[in-house]
Scaffold this motif. Structure first.
Motif, PDB file in Angstrom:
ATOM      1  N   HIS A 150       0.315  -1.273  -0.014  1.00  0.00           N
ATOM      2  CA  HIS A 150      -0.353  -0.214   0.382  1.00  0.00           C
ATOM      3  C   HIS A 150       0.923   0.855  -0.028  1.00  0.00           C
ATOM      4  O   HIS A 150       2.334   1.286  -0.334  1.00  0.00           O
ATOM      5  CB  HIS A 150      -0.930   0.149   1.357  1.00  0.00           C
ATOM      6  CG  HIS A 150      -0.494  -0.299   2.291  1.00  0.00           C
ATOM      7  ND1 HIS A 150       0.310   1.000   2.952  1.00  0.00           N
ATOM      8  CD2 HIS A 150      -0.201  -1.086   3.499  1.00  0.00           C
ATOM      9  CE1 HIS A 150       1.005   0.113   3.927  1.00  0.00           C
ATOM     10  NE2 HIS A 150       0.438  -0.719   4.287  1.00  0.00           N
ATOM     11  N   ASN A 151       0.485   2.460   0.234  1.00  0.00           N
ATOM     12  CA  ASN A 151       0.960   3.696   0.193  1.00  0.00           C
ATOM     13  C   ASN A 151       1.357   4.247   1.360  1.00  0.00           C
ATOM     14  O   ASN A 151       2.979   4.590   0.838  1.00  0.00           O
ATOM     15  CB  ASN A 151       0.202   4.832  -0.387  1.00  0.00           C
ATOM     16  CG  ASN A 151      -1.052   4.987  -1.320  1.00  0.00           C
ATOM     17  OD1 ASN A 151      -0.129   4.462  -2.254  1.00  0.00           O
ATOM     18  ND2 ASN A 151      -1.767   5.599  -0.924  1.00  0.00           N
TER      19      ASN A 151
ATOM     20  N   TYR B  96       6.234   4.739   0.328  1.00  0.00           N
ATOM     21  CA  TYR B  96       6.484   5.390   1.219  1.00  0.00           C
ATOM     22  C   TYR B  96       8.650   5.188   2.270  1.00  0.00           C
ATOM     23  O   TYR B  96       8.759   5.507   2.383  1.00  0.00           O
ATOM     24  CB  TYR B  96       5.865   6.448   1.955  1.00  0.00           C
ATOM     25  CG  TYR B  96       6.176   7.392   3.482  1.00  0.00           C
ATOM     26  CD1 TYR B  96       7.212   8.696   2.834  1.00  0.00           C
ATOM     27  CD2 TYR B  96       6.558   6.872   4.529  1.00  0.00           C
ATOM     28  CE1 TYR B  96       7.455   9.189   4.393  1.00  0.00           C
ATOM     29  CE2 TYR B  96       7.168   7.636   5.415  1.00  0.00           C
ATOM     30  CZ  TYR B  96       8.064   9.180   5.034  1.00  0.00           C
ATOM     31  OH  TYR B  96       8.379   9.323   5.792  1.00  0.00           O
TER      32      TYR B  96
ATOM     33  N   THR C 252      -5.297   9.620   2.173  1.00  0.00           N
ATOM     34  CA  THR C 252      -4.358   8.642   1.400  1.00  0.00           C
ATOM     35  C   THR C 252      -3.281   7.215   2.691  1.00  0.00           C
ATOM     36  O   THR C 252      -2.549   6.369   1.126  1.00  0.00           O
ATOM     37  CB  THR C 252      -2.637  10.300   0.942  1.00  0.00           C
ATOM     38  OG1 THR C 252      -1.894  10.361   1.312  1.00  0.00           O
ATOM     39  CG2 THR C 252      -3.371  10.831   0.209  1.00  0.00           C
TER      40      THR C 252
ATOM     41  N   PRO D 261      -0.860   1.615  -4.359  1.00  0.00           N
ATOM     42  CA  PRO D 261      -0.820   2.047  -5.842  1.00  0.00           C
ATOM     43  C   PRO D 261      -1.795   1.698  -6.890  1.00  0.00           C
ATOM     44  O   PRO D 261      -1.890   0.795  -6.463  1.00  0.00           O
ATOM     45  CB  PRO D 261       0.538   1.540  -5.697  1.00  0.00           C
ATOM     46  CG  PRO D 261       1.205   1.521  -4.638  1.00  0.00           C
ATOM     47  CD  PRO D 261       0.118   1.171  -3.687  1.00  0.00           C
TER      48      PRO D 261
END
Length: 404
Positions: free
Chosen positions: A14-15, A19, A201, A227
């Motif tokens: 995931h985001n 990161y 997000t 994503p």
């Protein structure tokens, strides 16, 4: 080619993972990202949402260069053993850095806390024992003992799961006398166990899975948190297998295992201790689904995670003798996937790897991999009958995924 290592589950990617990956590259200036990823069953004692091959694709499409599998013997384990296995794989591959996410984000606090725990080990262990005798879980006892003995402003908060894992990663590096340099970044927005969406997000994998399970694969609810490649691969997997993997898919098999076993037989299974085998059998008789079963066996002494790990070991028939035979370091490198850059790294470095590289299971006969084979066969019971054999065959025949 400098390499940074990540220890991951990507359940799903995931985001927050994106990161972490980018922050790791920025902090280390590494050209290669190596991920050590849990396979079919995960550290919290859960089946992975989608297969390790689909999660490998997620990783490669989102910036990872090499994916190695963390063997079952280390993946479905307490923090110390989990860390030992993962760190030993990164060390064996000549990785330069280990970057992990934590609630703290301050590497100096990790070193200070470890130094304190080593210096005051006897007093700390005594406090932990005292709290355990009150009936609290072992992780809770650790946190309470540390709070009572220290000024929390100067040390880590050991009630946080990623801080605890980080401690174990650094301890494993020290035990191995590894040249791996540990680096930590602060986890962004979502807590590890959050079961709701906490920001616009960034969301935890737990909340993303919950949304998928409760909305019949409505990807629109998770699109802002993952994503595009993740969303597409999840949709592709669901379309092919008509479901995602979760404990309810395996409940009938677990219930059968419990009801056809005697308490004596269950005592041979890893993590089954202190007479809990009787409680497990009694609850299995009365429960209609996995959630109901877990609620019946839950006590203050055992965390939900530990109970799920017990259930996973019962399901896979992982015995104490197998799981405790080696808890210090991995004995092989199972390659799941690579990019072109990853392939170049492997070609340059593999001759110097300190563990054998396994690129296809059918060509590897080592006894140590038998637990992974069992786990793969059991995991296939989470898909429709007519697709199970295909999934198991893939475990033996699938070459590493290559992303050009």
């Amino acid at each position: 080619m400098k390499a940074v290592g990540l220890i991951v589950e990507y359940n799903p990617f995931h985001n927050g993972h994106a990161y972490h990956l980018q922050a790791a590259k920025d902090a280390t200036k590494a050209e290669i990202v190596i991920a050590v990823m849990s396979g079919n069953f995960l550290q919290r004692g859960e089946p992975a949402l989608v297969s390790k091959w689909q999660r490998t694709r997620m990783a490669l499409l989102n910036g990872v260069d090499i994916v190695f599998e963390l063997p079952y013997q280390f993946a479905v384990q307490k923090a110390e053993t989990f860390a030992n296995g993962a760190v030993s794989i990164l060390d064996a591959t000549g990785c330069d850095f280990l970057c992990f996410g934590s609630e703290s984000g301050d590497i100096s606090l990790f070193h200070r806390t470890i130094d304190y725990l080593e210096l005051e080990k006897k007093a700390f262990d005594e406090k932990v024992k005292q709290f355990v005798t009150t009936g609290v879980s072992y992780p809770k006892a650790l946190s309470l003992a540390f709070q009572q003995l220290t000024d929390s402003r100067m040390y880590l908060d050991l009630s946080k799961p990623n801080n605890i894992l980080g401690i174990e990663y650094i301890k494993a590096i020290k035990k191995l006398k590894s040249s791996l340099q540990p680096i930590t970044i602060t986890r962004k927005n979502a807590d590890y166990h959050d079961d709701h969406f906490a920001s616009a997000t960034i969301a935890s994998a737990t909340s993303i899975r919950k949304a998928l399970f409760t909305t019949e694969n409505d990807n629109s609810l998770i699109e802002q948190y993952v994503p595009e490649h993740t969303s597409q691969l999840l949709e592709e997997y669901y379309h092919y297998y008509s479901d995602f993997h979760q404990w309810e898919n395996y409940w009938g098999f677990l219930q059968f295992r419990l009801l056809q076993s005697s308490p004596y037989e269950l005592k041979e299974i890893y993590e089954i201790e202190e007479g809990i085998e009787n409680r497990l059998i009694a609850a299995a008789i009365e429960s209609q689904n996995f959630k109901e079963f877990m609620e019946k066996i839950k006590t203050k002494r055992y965390t939900w995670t530990r109970l799920q790990r017990m259930c996973t070991h019962i399901l896979t028939n992982a015995r104490k003798t197998e799981m405790t035979a080696n808890t210090e370091k991995a004995t092989y490198l199972r390659l799941l996937g690579m990019t072109q850059k990853g392939k170049e790294y492997l070609n340059k470095r593999k001759a110097h790897f300190s563990l054998p590289l396994v690129s296809k299971l059918s060509s590897f006969k080592e006894k140590e991999i038998s637990l992974d084979i069992k786990a793969a066969r059991i995991y296939s019971f989470g898909v429709p009958n007519h697709l199970r054999l295909e999934m198991v065959k893939k475990e033996f025949q699938q070459p590493p995924i290559y992303l050009d």
